[in-house]
Scaffold this motif. Structure first.
Motif, PDB file in Angstrom:
ATOM      1  N   ILE A  92       0.832  -1.204   0.000  1.00 30.99           N
ATOM      2  CA  ILE A  92       0.000   0.000   0.000  1.00 30.99           C
ATOM      3  C   ILE A  92       0.866   1.252   0.000  1.00 30.99           C
ATOM      4  N   ALA A  93       0.277   2.345  -0.483  1.00 31.78           N
ATOM      5  CA  ALA A  93       0.957   3.647  -0.538  1.00 31.78           C
ATOM      6  C   ALA A  93       0.047   4.690   0.087  1.00 31.78           C
ATOM      7  N   SER A  94       0.649   5.739   0.631  1.00 29.86           N
ATOM      8  CA  SER A  94      -0.134   6.829   1.207  1.00 29.86           C
ATOM      9  C   SER A  94       0.538   8.149   0.878  1.00 29.86           C
ATOM     10  N   PRO A  95      -0.221   9.247   0.921  1.00 32.44           N
ATOM     11  CA  PRO A  95       0.352  10.557   0.586  1.00 32.44           C
ATOM     12  C   PRO A  95       1.215  11.148   1.691  1.00 32.44           C
ATOM     13  N   ALA A  96       1.227  10.544   2.876  1.00 32.46           N
ATOM     14  CA  ALA A  96       2.002  11.099   3.994  1.00 32.46           C
ATOM     15  C   ALA A  96       3.496  10.976   3.708  1.00 32.46           C
ATOM     16  N   ARG A  97       4.219  12.064   3.914  1.00 31.42           N
ATOM     17  CA  ARG A  97       5.663  12.064   3.723  1.00 31.42           C
ATOM     18  C   ARG A  97       6.292  12.849   4.877  1.00 31.42           C
ATOM     19  N   ASN A  98       7.201  12.196   5.592  1.00 31.44           N
ATOM     20  CA  ASN A  98       7.918  12.874   6.666  1.00 31.44           C
ATOM     21  C   ASN A  98       9.210  12.104   6.920  1.00 31.44           C
ATOM     22  N   LYS A  99      10.341  12.735   6.641  1.00 31.53           N
ATOM     23  CA  LYS A  99      11.627  12.056   6.752  1.00 31.53           C
ATOM     24  C   LYS A  99      11.979  11.693   8.187  1.00 31.53           C
ATOM     25  N   ASN A 100      11.260  12.264   9.150  1.00 33.25           N
ATOM     26  CA  ASN A 100      11.551  11.989  10.556  1.00 33.25           C
ATOM     27  C   ASN A 100      10.836  10.743  11.076  1.00 33.25           C
ATOM     28  N   PRO A 144       1.578  -5.563  -9.595  1.00 35.98           N
ATOM     29  CA  PRO A 144       2.823  -5.032  -9.014  1.00 35.98           C
ATOM     30  C   PRO A 144       2.652  -3.628  -8.433  1.00 35.98           C
ATOM     31  N   GLU A 145       1.653  -2.869  -8.904  1.00 36.92           N
ATOM     32  CA  GLU A 145       1.442  -1.518  -8.395  1.00 36.92           C
ATOM     33  C   GLU A 145       0.885  -1.551  -6.974  1.00 36.92           C
ATOM     34  N   LYS A 146       1.217  -0.537  -6.204  1.00 35.75           N
ATOM     35  CA  LYS A 146       0.715  -0.438  -4.837  1.00 35.75           C
ATOM     36  C   LYS A 146      -0.729   0.072  -4.837  1.00 35.75           C
ATOM     37  N   ILE A 147      -1.460  -0.296  -3.793  1.00 39.16           N
ATOM     38  CA  ILE A 147      -2.838   0.156  -3.604  1.00 39.16           C
ATOM     39  C   ILE A 147      -2.821   1.504  -2.889  1.00 39.16           C
ATOM     40  N   ASP A 148      -3.652   2.413  -3.344  1.00 38.08           N
ATOM     41  CA  ASP A 148      -3.792   3.689  -2.633  1.00 38.08           C
ATOM     42  C   ASP A 148      -4.515   3.442  -1.321  1.00 38.08           C
ATOM     43  N   LEU A 149      -3.819   3.667  -0.208  1.00 43.82           N
ATOM     44  CA  LEU A 149      -4.369   3.384   1.119  1.00 43.82           C
ATOM     45  C   LEU A 149      -5.642   4.173   1.422  1.00 43.82           C
ATOM     46  N   SER A 224       2.203   9.167  -8.736  1.00 43.42           N
ATOM     47  CA  SER A 224       2.945   7.984  -8.288  1.00 43.42           C
ATOM     48  C   SER A 224       2.064   6.738  -8.238  1.00 43.42           C
ATOM     49  N   ILE A 225       0.768   6.925  -8.035  1.00 47.58           N
ATOM     50  CA  ILE A 225      -0.154   5.790  -7.998  1.00 47.58           C
ATOM     51  C   ILE A 225      -0.323   5.178  -9.387  1.00 47.58           C
ATOM     52  N   PHE A 226      -0.270   6.022 -10.420  1.00 48.33           N
ATOM     53  CA  PHE A 226      -0.605   5.547 -11.765  1.00 48.33           C
ATOM     54  C   PHE A 226       0.585   5.389 -12.714  1.00 48.33           C
ATOM     55  N   VAL A 227       1.709   6.035 -12.447  1.00 48.99           N
ATOM     56  CA  VAL A 227       2.756   6.119 -13.474  1.00 48.99           C
ATOM     57  C   VAL A 227       3.334   4.755 -13.845  1.00 48.99           C
ATOM     58  N   ASP A 228       3.600   3.873 -12.870  1.00 51.18           N
ATOM     59  CA  ASP A 228       4.162   2.564 -13.201  1.00 51.18           C
ATOM     60  C   ASP A 228       3.187   1.731 -14.023  1.00 51.18           C
ATOM     61  N   GLU A 229       1.921   1.792 -13.660  1.00 49.61           N
ATOM     62  CA  GLU A 229       0.914   1.056 -14.427  1.00 49.61           C
ATOM     63  C   GLU A 229       0.767   1.652 -15.824  1.00 49.61           C
ATOM     64  N   TYR A 230       0.820   2.977 -15.905  1.00 48.17           N
ATOM     65  CA  TYR A 230       0.723   3.669 -17.195  1.00 48.17           C
ATOM     66  C   TYR A 230       1.828   3.195 -18.133  1.00 48.17           C
ATOM     67  N   ASN A 231       3.040   3.065 -17.607  1.00 48.20           N
ATOM     68  CA  ASN A 231       4.163   2.601 -18.425  1.00 48.20           C
ATOM     69  C   ASN A 231       4.071   1.106 -18.720  1.00 48.20           C
TER      70      ASN A 231
END
Length: 265
Positions: A92-100, A144-149, A224-231
């Motif tokens: 799964i993938a999520s929009p949250a991003r935090n390097k900490n 192979p693509e991740k699911i949008d959480l 990011s959710i669609f680009v790998d599948e698009y290619n």
């Protein structure tokens, strides 16, 4: 001797009353303690159902219960953490991003906040059942693509609570669900609910799902959710194919048949 009577509130009213009236004769026996594990408010409704709507169910129960103890509701984040073994976080993938923070900590936070946005109308038992549905859906995911959480959580919650996939109407019942991500060197607040709606609508046409000029962290995440599948599905671009993300409702529906009603088949 301790006698434990569990879930009396789930019995039919006449049976629940007969149990109470019979065991009360043993309450004064030395060395015997009765413990009732029950939803007291529901049991009061049961008693009123038997004696009439104006009957004092609480007063009636006070004849039987000398002491009452209520379990504290655990913090939602802790409860979600205890159920994360139901979900394969690598898919799964999520929009949250935090390097900490580690990825799993961010995913746990997004899940907890998604359920918090459904409060107070959702119980911990329902949250566990929805996470079970999510886990079964992820297990059945064959791409192979991740699911949008966020999409997965909204669709699973919608189906579990409404038995349909009208996610637009369901999202209107939710309170704000937000997270943060970096874009252009700055932190940006993301409306997670609207992002999920955007992804579910874009998924209907993979050819048009990519934003060639992303202007925000949301655009970047959606891409990011669609680009790998698009290619990967390059040959299907000209036919307006739907994204594999559109298969989530069918997978959730099958998973929901296993868990709906509170028990696994």
């Amino acid at each position: 001797m301790f006698v434990l009577i569990d879930e009396l509130d789930r019995c039919r009213p006449s049976y629940a009353l007969s149990v109470l009236e019979r065991v009360k004769h043993l309450f004064e026996a030395n060395g015997v303690v009765f413990i009732f594990a029950t939803d007291t408010s529901q049991l009061q409704h049961t008693i009123r159902g038997a004696y009439g709507g104006d009957f004092d169910g609480r007063g009636y129960l006070s004849r039987f219960f000398d002491r009452r103890y209520s379990f504290a509701i655990p913090p939602l984040g802790n409860f979600v953490s205890s159920k994360l073994d139901l979900v394969d976080l690598e898919k799964i993938a999520s929009p949250a991003r935090n390097k900490n923070f580690e990825k799993n900590e961010l995913l746990k936070s997004v899940i907890a906040e998604g359920f918090a946005a459904q409060m107070p109308g959702i119980s911990l038992r329902s949250i566990e059942q929805i996470m079970d549905i999510m886990g079964s859906t992820i297990t059945a995911w064959r791409y192979p693509e991740k699911i949008d959480l966020p999409s997965l959580l909204i669709l699973a919650s919608c189906y579990h609570r409404r038995q349909d996939f009208d996610y637009i109407a369901f999202c209107r019942t939710m309170s704000p669900w937000e997270t943060g991500a970096s874009w252009g060197g700055a932190r940006e607040s993301i409306d997670v609910t609207q992002t999920a709606i955007n992804i579910m609508q874009r998924a209907l046409d993979l050819r048009a799902a990519i934003n060639d000029q992303p202007q925000s962290a949301v655009d970047e995440y959606v891409n990011s959710i669609f680009v790998d599948e698009y290619n990967r599905r390059r040959d299907a671009r000209g036919t307006k194919p739907p994204s594999v993300q559109t298969e989530l409702p069918a997978l959730i529906r099958n998973a929901g048949r296993i868990t709906r009603g509170g028990e696994k088949a």
